[in-house]
Write a protein that holds these residues in place. Structure first.
Motif, PDB file in Angstrom:
ATOM      1  N   THR A 227     -69.158 -69.533 -27.180  1.00  0.00           N
ATOM      2  CA  THR A 227     -70.051 -70.077 -26.162  1.00  0.00           C
ATOM      3  C   THR A 227     -70.360 -71.516 -26.547  1.00  0.00           C
ATOM      4  O   THR A 227     -70.078 -71.936 -27.675  1.00  0.00           O
TER       5      THR A 227
ATOM      6  N   ASP B 257     -71.925 -72.207 -29.804  1.00  0.00           N
ATOM      7  CA  ASP B 257     -71.126 -71.853 -30.982  1.00  0.00           C
ATOM      8  C   ASP B 257     -70.275 -73.012 -31.476  1.00  0.00           C
ATOM      9  O   ASP B 257     -69.737 -72.959 -32.581  1.00  0.00           O
TER      10      ASP B 257
ATOM     11  N   ARG C 259     -68.747 -68.169 -33.893  1.00  0.00           N
ATOM     12  CA  ARG C 259     -68.966 -67.223 -32.798  1.00  0.00           C
ATOM     13  C   ARG C 259     -69.549 -65.918 -33.329  1.00  0.00           C
ATOM     14  O   ARG C 259     -69.580 -65.684 -34.525  1.00  0.00           O
TER      15      ARG C 259
ATOM     16  N   ASP D 211     -63.509 -71.394 -18.995  1.00  0.00           N
ATOM     17  CA  ASP D 211     -63.627 -69.951 -18.776  1.00  0.00           C
ATOM     18  C   ASP D 211     -62.441 -69.184 -19.345  1.00  0.00           C
ATOM     19  O   ASP D 211     -62.540 -67.990 -19.606  1.00  0.00           O
TER      20      ASP D 211
END
Length: 129
Positions: free
Chosen positions: A52, A55, A71, A113
């Motif tokens: 994310t 992270d 992560r 994504d």
């Protein structure tokens, strides 16, 4: 405890150790990456599956882009970890070409994504005199 229980327990212990070893090996390797170049910028694409934004750390030092990804594993209700095979702390480094003249202050990083980290480093627009 039955013989079947002992076998299952032994298999779980072995899988756990193999998984931990695999994750440690992954953490020792550089994050896979690609270096691309256009007329106005360099683009470095790192594998960052499961990361994310919080992270990821990106910095520029000594003509190289350095990446650190810390992560975390999501917990899944009703499931126990058997094989922890994914590295959690990953590092990457991509050196730009020796003759690269870049504007590191204008660099940007995007976590996609599809699980990649894209770092765009514009080339310097200053003309040499």
């Amino acid at each position: 405890m039955t013989l079947q229980d002992i076998g299952r327990s032994t298999a779980t212990a072995i899988a756990s150790r193999v998984g931990r070893a695999a994750s440690k090996v992954q953490e020792k390797r550089k994050i896979p990456s690609d270096l691309l170049e256009s007329e106005d910028a360099y683009l470095i694409v790192f594998d960052a599956a499961g990361a994310t934004g919080s992270d990821v750390q990106v910095r520029f030092a000594e003509d190289a882009v350095l990446v650190r990804i810390d992560r975390f594993r999501d917990f899944h209700d009703g499931y126990d970890m058997v094989y922890p095979g994914r590295g959690m702390s990953l590092d990457g480094k991509v050196e730009l070409p020796a003759d690269a003249d870049v504007d590191a202050q204008s660099a940007s990083a995007t976590l996609t994504d599809s699980g990649t980290l894209e770092v765009r480093v514009p080339k310097s627009t200053l003309e040499s005199e």
